[in-house]
Enzyme design. Structure first.
Site, mmCIF file in Angstrom:
data_model
loop_
_atom_site.group_PDB
_atom_site.id
_atom_site.type_symbol
_atom_site.label_atom_id
_atom_site.label_comp_id
_atom_site.label_asym_id
_atom_site.label_seq_id
_atom_site.Cartn_x
_atom_site.Cartn_y
_atom_site.Cartn_z
ATOM 1 N N CYS A 1 -54.883 -5.719 4.346
ATOM 2 C CA CYS A 1 -55.822 -4.778 3.726
ATOM 3 C C CYS A 1 -56.445 -3.870 4.788
ATOM 4 O O CYS A 1 -57.435 -4.241 5.426
ATOM 5 C CB CYS A 1 -56.897 -5.536 2.953
ATOM 6 S SG CYS A 1 -58.080 -4.434 2.172
ATOM 7 N N CYS B 1 -60.072 -2.953 4.071
ATOM 8 C CA CYS B 1 -61.074 -3.984 4.369
ATOM 9 C C CYS B 1 -61.261 -4.153 5.877
ATOM 10 O O CYS B 1 -62.378 -4.370 6.339
ATOM 11 C CB CYS B 1 -60.669 -5.345 3.794
ATOM 12 S SG CYS B 1 -59.841 -5.274 2.214
ATOM 13 N N ASP B 2 -60.175 -4.099 6.630
ATOM 14 C CA ASP B 2 -60.230 -4.558 8.021
ATOM 15 C C ASP B 2 -60.032 -3.469 9.075
ATOM 16 O O ASP B 2 -60.164 -3.746 10.268
ATOM 17 C CB ASP B 2 -59.159 -5.648 8.243
ATOM 18 C CG ASP B 2 -59.414 -6.857 7.364
ATOM 19 O OD1 ASP B 2 -60.591 -7.108 7.056
ATOM 20 O OD2 ASP B 2 -58.448 -7.529 6.972
#
Ligand code: NAP
Length: 321
Positions: free
Chosen positions: A133, A136-137
């Site tokens: 992701c 997200c990261d």
């Protein structure tokens, strides 16, 4: 707990089904699952969902869908379905908390999950440099070098998102031709932070407590090399999240649920929509279209039972011919 319609999964397919079912006064219950909002909620920017000329964040789009369905009476449950009984109606669904939910009809829209590379080090270093992701990261890789694996839309789209943070992005692809949309290819080729390694696969993710590199094999020469990197983002396709339905409903060899063009499965009253059935398009907008169809089918199915029980579904549902 009983509902006329339970929708398993909360991506664009499930949430659109909820919207239509709610507007038909069916008071749907959506079981949100592991990834509320579905895969689209982990996507950085969505540029091809109609109605958003300036693009929209994937998470924001999913949230808007959820709110829209809630406005007409959709209820949500944060749970995973661990087992199903489709052998008789009402159908029974058991959650990971041991709760039993019964349903007159069910829409399966559990979506798909990222396919893993399946190489040594990948699992061990998950969340320690291996991520599926970028949205997200990505932030954790500021001024670093990261590797993206794959040559499809996800690899390029999410890779381009990562270039906001990283110093260098290396895209490793098993062929010398990309599968991604030409517009994404053009952007990637024009981005000075992006470098391609073609005809190559990752055979190992290296590192002790965090990712330090990847071992790469050139498929033309069999030559192996090591590339130092801080992060690895595999974007090599998806597998349908249908394991819990195995043996309870007809599927193909790849685990995709078999449904007809009206989203009907082999079990009357059970419908399937979105990435659990779609091996071709896999777009948010096609999943949403599927969800709409499934909810309309449910409405006709229940209506037929309630008002004209002597007729079959085929006689009541408008013909598509
Ligand atoms: P995809 O289109 O199936 O692409 C997967 C990529 O991974 C391909 O390049 C494939 O190589 C490679 N690959 C597959 N298995 C591999 C393995 N074991 N080792 C190394 N490489 C492997 O998947 P996706 O990119 O996730 O896209 C899925 C769907 O979502 C598509 O329909 C796509 O259009 C859609 N999508 C759209 C957008 C957008 O419109 N912006 C963004 C994301 C996704 P080959 O090319 O050699 O097969």
């Amino acid at each position: 707990m009983h509902s006329k319609i339970v929708i398993i999964g909360s991506g664009p397919a499930g949430l659109t089904a909820a919207l239509y079912a709610a507007r038909a006064n069916l008071e749907p219950l959506v079981i949100r699952g592991l990834q509320p909002g579905g895969l689209i909620a982990t996507t950085s920017e969505v540029e091809n969902y109609p109605g958003f000329p300036e693009s929209v964040g994937g998470f924001e789009l999913a949230q808007k869908m959820e709110e829209q369905a809630a406005r007409f009476g959709t209820k949500y449950m944060d749970a995973l379905i661990e087992s199903v009984d489709f052998s008789h109606r009402p159908f029974t669904l058991t959650t990971d908390g041991g709760e039993q939910v019964t349903a007159d009809t069910v829409i399966l829209s559990t979506g798909a999950s990222p396919r893993k590379l399946g190489v040594p080090g990948e699992e061990e270093l998950a969340n320690r440099g291996v991520s599926y992701c970028a949205t997200c990261d990505g932030f954790f890789f500021r001024n670093k070098r990261v590797v993206v694996v794959g040559g499809g839309d996800s690899a390029l789209d999410e890779g381009l998102f990562l270039t906001r943070f990283v110093d260098e992005l290396v895209i490793i692809h098993r062929r010398d031709k990309l599968r991604a949309d030409p517009i994404l290819q053009e952007r990637a080729f024009a981005n000075p932070k992006v470098r391609f390694v073609y005809d190559s696969v990752v055979t190992e993710v290296l590192g002790d407590d965090k990712v330090a590199g990847v071992r790469i094999k050139n498929l033309n020469t069999d030559e192996e090399s090591i590339l130092e990197t801080d992060g690895v983002f595999p974007y090599i396709g998806h597998i349908p999240n249908t394991q819990v339905f195995t043996g309870h409903i007809d599927m193909d060899d790849g685990g995709y649920i078999l449904a007809d063009e009206r989203t009907r499965t082999n079990i009357p009253g059970v419908y399937a929509a979105g990435d659990v059935v779609d091996q071709i398009y896999r777009q948010a907008v096609t999943a949403a279209g599927d969800g709409c169809k499934a909810a309309m089918e449910v409405t006709w199915f229940l209506d037929a039972e309630e008002h004209v029980p002597q007729k079959t579904q085929e006689e009541v549902v408008p013909s598509t011919a």
